[in-house]
Design an enzyme around this catalytic site. Structure first.
Site, PDB file in Angstrom:
ATOM      1  N   ASP A 160       0.848  -1.204   0.000  1.00 28.48           N
ATOM      2  CA  ASP A 160       0.000   0.000   0.000  1.00 28.48           C
ATOM      3  C   ASP A 160       0.883   1.253   0.000  1.00 28.48           C
ATOM      4  OD1 ASP A 160      -2.665  -1.522   0.877  1.00 28.48           O
ATOM      5  OD2 ASP A 160      -1.018  -2.215   2.095  1.00 28.48           O
ATOM      6  N   HIS A 188      -4.493  -3.696   6.088  1.00 29.21           N
ATOM      7  CA  HIS A 188      -4.231  -3.935   4.658  1.00 29.21           C
ATOM      8  C   HIS A 188      -5.551  -4.344   4.013  1.00 29.21           C
ATOM      9  CE1 HIS A 188      -2.670  -5.115   0.843  1.00 29.21           C
ATOM     10  NE2 HIS A 188      -3.180  -6.317   0.990  1.00 29.21           N
TER      11      HIS A 188
HETATM   12  N1  LIG Z   1      -0.447  -8.151   2.365  1.00 28.12           N
HETATM   13  C1  LIG Z   1      -0.427  -7.882   1.084  1.00 28.12           C
HETATM   14  O1  LIG Z   1      -0.110  -6.748   0.681  1.00 28.12           O
HETATM   15  C2  LIG Z   1      -0.809  -8.910   0.059  1.00 28.12           C
HETATM   16  C3  LIG Z   1      -1.250 -10.144   0.441  1.00 28.12           C
HETATM   17  N2  LIG Z   1      -1.596 -11.089  -0.489  1.00 28.12           N
HETATM   18  C4  LIG Z   1      -2.029 -12.378   0.024  1.00 28.12           C
HETATM   19  O2  LIG Z   1      -0.929 -13.302  -0.036  1.00 28.12           O
HETATM   20  C5  LIG Z   1      -1.429 -14.619  -0.023  1.00 28.12           C
HETATM   21  C6  LIG Z   1      -0.716 -15.467  -1.058  1.00 28.12           C
HETATM   22  O3  LIG Z   1      -0.961 -14.975  -2.352  1.00 28.12           O
HETATM   23  P1  LIG Z   1      -0.555 -15.853  -3.653  1.00 28.12           P
HETATM   24  O4  LIG Z   1       0.833 -16.310  -3.573  1.00 28.12           O
HETATM   25  O5  LIG Z   1      -0.988 -15.053  -4.817  1.00 28.12           O
HETATM   26  O6  LIG Z   1      -1.539 -17.082  -3.463  1.00 28.12           O
HETATM   27  P2  LIG Z   1      -1.528 -18.512  -4.162  1.00 28.12           P
HETATM   28  O7  LIG Z   1      -2.903 -19.054  -3.995  1.00 28.12           O
HETATM   29  O8  LIG Z   1      -0.897 -18.442  -5.521  1.00 28.12           O
HETATM   30  O9  LIG Z   1      -0.526 -19.353  -3.239  1.00 28.12           O
HETATM   31  C7  LIG Z   1      -0.814 -19.658  -1.902  1.00 28.12           C
HETATM   32  C8  LIG Z   1       0.033 -20.838  -1.518  1.00 28.12           C
HETATM   33  O10 LIG Z   1      -0.142 -21.051  -0.113  1.00 28.12           O
HETATM   34  C9  LIG Z   1      -0.257 -22.426   0.106  1.00 28.12           C
HETATM   35  N3  LIG Z   1      -0.887 -22.654   1.402  1.00 28.12           N
HETATM   36  C10 LIG Z   1      -2.201 -22.635   1.749  1.00 28.12           C
HETATM   37  N4  LIG Z   1      -2.359 -22.960   3.038  1.00 28.12           N
HETATM   38  C11 LIG Z   1      -1.126 -23.175   3.528  1.00 28.12           C
HETATM   39  C12 LIG Z   1      -0.630 -23.555   4.806  1.00 28.12           C
HETATM   40  N5  LIG Z   1      -1.449 -23.804   5.826  1.00 28.12           N
HETATM   41  N6  LIG Z   1       0.715 -23.672   4.960  1.00 28.12           N
HETATM   42  C13 LIG Z   1       1.559 -23.460   3.937  1.00 28.12           C
HETATM   43  N7  LIG Z   1       1.155 -23.124   2.699  1.00 28.12           N
HETATM   44  C14 LIG Z   1      -0.170 -22.977   2.505  1.00 28.12           C
HETATM   45  C15 LIG Z   1      -1.058 -22.935  -1.093  1.00 28.12           C
HETATM   46  O11 LIG Z   1      -0.911 -24.341  -1.261  1.00 28.12           O
HETATM   47  C16 LIG Z   1      -0.402 -22.143  -2.220  1.00 28.12           C
HETATM   48  O12 LIG Z   1       0.739 -22.788  -2.746  1.00 28.12           O
HETATM   49  C17 LIG Z   1      -2.938 -14.489  -0.232  1.00 28.12           C
HETATM   50  O13 LIG Z   1      -3.560 -14.601   1.044  1.00 28.12           O
HETATM   51  C18 LIG Z   1      -3.096 -13.085  -0.775  1.00 28.12           C
HETATM   52  O14 LIG Z   1      -4.386 -12.570  -0.520  1.00 28.12           O
HETATM   53  C19 LIG Z   1      -1.455 -10.848  -1.825  1.00 28.12           C
HETATM   54  C20 LIG Z   1      -1.009  -9.628  -2.269  1.00 28.12           C
HETATM   55  C21 LIG Z   1      -0.679  -8.551  -1.354  1.00 28.12           C
HETATM   56  O1  LIG Z   2      -6.718  -9.086  -2.264  1.00 25.82           O
HETATM   57  C1  LIG Z   2      -5.695  -9.772  -2.501  1.00 25.82           C
HETATM   58  O2  LIG Z   2      -5.622 -11.010  -2.398  1.00 25.82           O
HETATM   59  C2  LIG Z   2      -4.460  -9.083  -2.959  1.00 25.82           C
HETATM   60  C3  LIG Z   2      -4.022  -7.995  -2.063  1.00 25.82           C
HETATM   61  O3  LIG Z   2      -4.076  -8.060  -0.862  1.00 25.82           O
HETATM   62  C4  LIG Z   2      -3.472  -6.801  -2.695  1.00 25.82           C
HETATM   63  O4  LIG Z   2      -3.175  -6.815  -3.897  1.00 25.82           O
HETATM   64  O5  LIG Z   2      -3.341  -5.792  -1.995  1.00 25.82           O
END
Ligand SMILES: NC(=O)C1=CN([C@@H]2O[C@H](COP(=O)(O)OP(=O)(O)OC[C@H]3O[C@@H](n4cnc5c(N)ncnc54)[C@H](O)[C@@H]3O)[C@@H](O)[C@H]2O)C=CC1
Ligand SMILES: O=C([O-])CC(=O)C(=O)O
Length: 327
Positions: A160, A188
């Site tokens: 952000d 967030h």
């Molecule tokens: N804080 C922030 O600014 C942001 C947060 N996110 C969040 O980050 C997270 C991951 O995003 P992506 O990589 O795109 O998701 P993704 O769905 O591509 O990958 C998630 C991975 O986590 C694994 N997973 C699920 N439960 C698990 C557990 N208990 N232990 C270990 N691994 C586990 C899944 O098997 C998968 O490989 C999401 O929750 C998304 O919303 C995404 C963008 C920004």
């Molecule tokens: O909403 C989501 O999973 C992705 C997210 O947090 C972001 O892009 O800020």
């Protein structure tokens, strides 16, 4: 002489953020080119084969400072003796799932992982929670890791922060690198509050340079808040490379310091700015000597109070939603 390796745990290793993040860490973007790193990768049992493929690609990069890779579905193996943890893996919202169900499903995950960190991680481990809902997942992790320093469990607001810097720099016609003293407060989520009141460019107040308060309030703040949704709409997938970049920025600055500069981190509140203790809330911080300090004593005007209370209310609701799991 080669330095001893540091151990970095990363969860969600088969996912899209990690497809960028792991390669950045292995390349030395986190600790530096002269620091060997051992990656300890956690994902679910059904994702182990996919993690194996990512490890093959890490090998194929021949990173000189990648000193080893551990792959596991057991948090106690992944977190053993680690210096830093990126908790990226989380349960995504599936069809028909209510927000409350999502909160609880993630609360279970972060309860287990907090417990494992408490048991086997280094006592000064630095933890960054990326998986959503990031602030509340960090709150749960902290609650379940009572033997670790509370301040070492943080949540990611840096994406952000970077999104705001980029939009403000474009509007003011300056480089994002020249903007100092930007702050992002709160959750967030779309309720976060991007606060440019203290920001300067080479000593000039940024609000004076932009000179368009209506744009700031009506365009910039909602645009930053909804940027994640806009990327999902355009890409069909959530932000990944920019999220990995922000995760590196957050941890890099925490480890190496910010030379007096402000960055935004989700941190357990110490009660300042009217935010109840323990709530993990985005705040402006300065990092030095491997620690961060919240920027103290900033004035809070009426607009800011309203914005800060709105995002706080959402966090209090999330906390209440996971009471059954963390008490
Ligand atoms: N804080 C922030 O600014 C942001 C947060 N996110 C969040 O980050 C997270 C991951 O995003 P992506 O990589 O795109 O998701 P993704 O769905 O591509 O990958 C998630 C991975 O986590 C694994 N997973 C699920 N439960 C698990 C557990 N208990 N232990 C270990 N691994 C586990 C899944 O098997 C998968 O490989 C999401 O929750 C998304 O919303 C995404 C963008 C920004
Ligand atoms: O909403 C989501 O999973 C992705 C997210 O947090 C972001 O892009 O800020």
């Amino acid at each position: 002489m080669t330095k001893p390796a540091v151990r970095v745990a990363v969860t969600g290793a088969a996912g899209q953020i990690c497809y960028s993040l792991l390669f950045r860490i292995a390349n030395g973007d986190l600790y530096g080119k002269d620091q060997p790193v051992i990656l300890q990768l956690l994902d679910l049992p059904q994702a182990q084969a996919a993690v194996g493929g990512v490890v093959m690609e890490l090998e194929d990069c021949a990173f000189p400072n990648l000193a080893g890779v551990v792959v596991t579905d057991d948090p106690k193996v992944a977190f053993r003796d680690i210096d830093a943890a990126f908790l990226v893996g989380a349960r995504p919202r599936s069809k028909g799932m209510e927000r409350a169900d999502l909160l609880l499903a993630n609360a279970e995950i972060f309860k287990v992982q907090g417990g494992a960190l408490n048991e086997v991680a280094k006592r000064d481990v630095k933890v960054l929670v990326v998986g959503n809902p990031a602030n509340t997942n960090a709150y749960i992790t902290r609650k379940c890791a009572p033997d670790l320093p509370a301040s070492n469990i943080t949540a990611m607001l840096r994406l952000d922060h970077n999104r705001a810097l980029s939009q403000l720099a474009a509007k003011a016609g300056v480089s994002s690198a020249d903007i100092e003293k930007m702050a992002v407060w709160g959750n967030h989520s779309p309720t976060m509050y991007a606060d440019y009141r203290f920001a300067t460019v080479k000593g000039t107040p940024l609000p004076d340079l932009i000179n368009d308060e209506a744009w700031y309030r009506d365009v910039l703040i909602p645009k930053v808040g909804k940027r994640g949704a806009a990327v999902i709409e355009a890409r069909g997938l959530s932000s990944a490379a920019s999220a990995a970049n922000a995760a590196i920025d957050h941890m890099h600055d925490w480890i190496h310091g910010t030379n007096g500069g402000w960055v935004s981190m989700g941190v357990p509140s110490d009660g300042s700015y009217g935010i109840p203790e323990e709530i993990v809330y985005g705040m402006p911080v300065v990092c030095a000597n491997g620690a961060y300090e919240v920027v103290a004593g900033l004035p809070v005007d009426d607009f800011s109070r309203t914005m800060m209370d709105k995002t706080l209310k959402e966090l209090l609701d999330e906390r209440d939603g996971v009471k059954a799991i963390v008490g």
